[in-house]
Design a protein around this motif. Structure first.
Motif, PDB file in Angstrom:
ATOM      1  N   LEU A 184       0.834  -1.204   0.000  1.00  0.00           N
ATOM      2  CA  LEU A 184       0.000   0.000   0.000  1.00  0.00           C
ATOM      3  C   LEU A 184       0.870   1.256   0.000  1.00  0.00           C
ATOM      4  N   ARG A 185       1.913   1.266   0.808  1.00  0.00           N
ATOM      5  CA  ARG A 185       2.777   2.442   0.906  1.00  0.00           C
ATOM      6  C   ARG A 185       3.620   2.612  -0.358  1.00  0.00           C
ATOM      7  N   ALA A 186       4.095   1.501  -0.920  1.00  0.00           N
ATOM      8  CA  ALA A 186       4.851   1.599  -2.171  1.00  0.00           C
ATOM      9  C   ALA A 186       3.963   2.148  -3.289  1.00  0.00           C
ATOM     10  N   ALA A 187       2.722   1.703  -3.322  1.00  0.00           N
ATOM     11  CA  ALA A 187       1.786   2.198  -4.330  1.00  0.00           C
ATOM     12  C   ALA A 187       1.541   3.689  -4.166  1.00  0.00           C
ATOM     13  N   ARG A 188       1.451   4.143  -2.923  1.00  0.00           N
ATOM     14  CA  ARG A 188       1.262   5.580  -2.676  1.00  0.00           C
ATOM     15  C   ARG A 188       2.444   6.379  -3.222  1.00  0.00           C
ATOM     16  N   ARG A 189       3.645   5.858  -2.970  1.00  0.00           N
ATOM     17  CA  ARG A 189       4.837   6.588  -3.412  1.00  0.00           C
ATOM     18  C   ARG A 189       4.901   6.644  -4.938  1.00  0.00           C
ATOM     19  N   LEU A 190       4.505   5.558  -5.606  1.00  0.00           N
ATOM     20  CA  LEU A 190       4.577   5.488  -7.064  1.00  0.00           C
ATOM     21  C   LEU A 190       3.284   5.930  -7.741  1.00  0.00           C
ATOM     22  N   GLN A 191       2.282   6.294  -6.942  1.00  0.00           N
ATOM     23  CA  GLN A 191       0.981   6.740  -7.471  1.00  0.00           C
ATOM     24  C   GLN A 191       0.333   5.666  -8.350  1.00  0.00           C
ATOM     25  N   ILE A 192       0.339   4.436  -7.843  1.00  0.00           N
ATOM     26  CA  ILE A 192      -0.338   3.321  -8.513  1.00  0.00           C
ATOM     27  C   ILE A 192      -1.680   3.108  -7.824  1.00  0.00           C
ATOM     28  N   PRO A 193      -2.771   3.043  -8.569  1.00  0.00           N
ATOM     29  CA  PRO A 193      -4.078   2.828  -7.926  1.00  0.00           C
ATOM     30  C   PRO A 193      -4.150   1.461  -7.248  1.00  0.00           C
ATOM     31  N   VAL A 194      -4.917   1.420  -6.157  1.00  0.00           N
ATOM     32  CA  VAL A 194      -5.009   0.224  -5.318  1.00  0.00           C
ATOM     33  C   VAL A 194      -6.466  -0.159  -5.110  1.00  0.00           C
TER      34      VAL A 194
END
Length: 392
Positions: A108-118
């Motif tokens: 979840l945090r990696a996705a936030r940093r890379l702006q990948i939808p979750v």
């Protein structure tokens, strides 16, 4: 017009060949997405059974810890840097996070940093399990964490309307339904096996009362024992046999409580299908399910199913038509529902036929298609990324 294929990363602590409802569901979803032309990267902890060097582009293995009460399973460690490196090299279009432990949190945090939808999935009522294991004081903290976790995603997929209502009441946001399917060719009344029934000690006309699932405190198995004993007392002239398929920490104590019951252990594939189809009445006393895949498997196998009116049973059973339901927490109602099916041979026969007819229309293809639609919806720019605070 051809729809573009997606690069999807699916993060989970559990996956086939492990035997549980979450692993079964995720296995079907991944198989279905790949069958529809999508690239799916599976991210999970390395299990003891994994050969050395098993990872490839479609599989990213992380370190794990043993999961208490679940022999052989691993609880994924936080792996944010490993995920960042992988996803910077090959960026997924969308993530599906199926479990909320350290691995899911780092994703979840990696996705936030890379702006990948979750998109997240609510697969297990962990907040209910804590009370069964003597840590009820943690229930509120765990509920708060789960709400914080899921509200950080574009949407959370839940398997049943009852689960959706319960989570909305607790402040979970952006909930969407994604039900479960069943392989109605594998789970089929034609798999009934007279030899297996004979091995169980049953003759023609005897009744096999079946339960399939993890033998653990959260499954409300005290009611299973109580129900079987009540049925024996109500039907002294009939031979009833209790058959339990599955394993878990309560197996030893259940064997002491039910010395005449038959414990078959874990079963897979065709063997599991034969066990289902060779039963007659299926008792499912659990009150902690988000769905309960075994209910659909039992219906597809043509069993008379008795369950509480929630989760999968609420969606798929019409009381008196293709099974029997009791109100949540109504133990006496549960026993009466089981007794009602046994008392009416013709009613049980009709319920079993109707169960099969209903379940045969509940395949996985439509579920996978809806899952894909949810993933695409999360990628739309109108779905703003929720604010991610540093700690729950």
């Amino acid at each position: 017009m051809t729809t573009a294929s997606l690069h999807i990363a699916l993060i989970s602590e559990t996956f086939p060949p492990e035997i549980n409802g979450v692993a079964n569901t995720l296995g079907r979803l991944v198989e279905g997405l790949r069958g529809r032309g999508h690239c799916v990267q599976l991210v999970r902890p390395r299990q003891n059974s994994d050969p050395h060097g098993a990872a490839d582009q479609a599989l990213l293995l992380t370190r794990g810890w043993p999961l208490p009460g679940y022999p052989g399973l691993q609880w994924g460690q936080s792996s944010m840097h490993k995920l960042l490196r992988s996803w910077q090299r090959q960026r997924p279009d969308v993530l599906y996070i199926a479990t909320e432990g350290p691995l899911g949190l780092s994703a979840l945090r990696a996705a936030r940093r890379l702006q990948i939808p979750v998109v997240s999935g609510f697969h297990t009522n962990f907040q209910q399990y804590t009370g069964h294991y003597g840590v009820g004081l943690l229930t509120r903290l765990l509920t708060n964490y789960l709400r914080w976790f899921h509200n950080r995603s574009q949407m959370t997929l839940v398997p049943s309307v009852s689960q959706q209502i319960e989570l909305q009441r607790r402040g979970f946001e952006r909930l969407e339904l994604l039900a479960r399917g069943v392989d109605s060719q594998l789970f089929h009344p034609a798999k009934r096996c007279d030899r297996l029934r004979a091995n169980w000690g049953l003759a023609e006309g005897d009744i096999a009362i079946l339960h399939v699932g993890r033998l653990a405190a959260e499954k409300n198995l005290a009611l299973l024992s109580k129900s079987f004993q009540a049925l024996q007392q109500a039907h002294p002239q009939r031979r009833l046999k209790l058959i339990l398929v599955g394993d878990g920490p309560q197996r030893a104590s259940l064997q002491q409580q039910l010395p005449e019951a038959l414990f078959c252990g874990l079963q897979r594939g065709e063997a599991l299908a034969a066990h289902y189809a060779s039963g007659d009445l299926f008792l499912f006393p659990s009150l902690s399910e988000t769905f309960g895949n075994v209910v659909l498997e039992a219906l597809a196998s043509g069993l008379g199913v008795v369950a509480f009116d929630q989760a999968a049973a609420a969606q798929h059973i019409r009381h008196g038509h293709n099974g029997a339901l009791a109100g949540a927490q109504d133990e006496q109602g549960f026993i009466q529902a089981a007794n009602g099916l046994l008392n009416d041979a013709e009613g049980l026969r009709r319920a079993r036929l109707n169960a099969r007819r209903h379940a045969a229309g509940q395949g996985w293809a439509a579920i996978v298609e809806l899952f894909e639609q949810h993933l695409r919806s999360a990628m739309q720019p109108t779905n703003d990324m929720p604010v991610m605070h540093s700690r729950p």
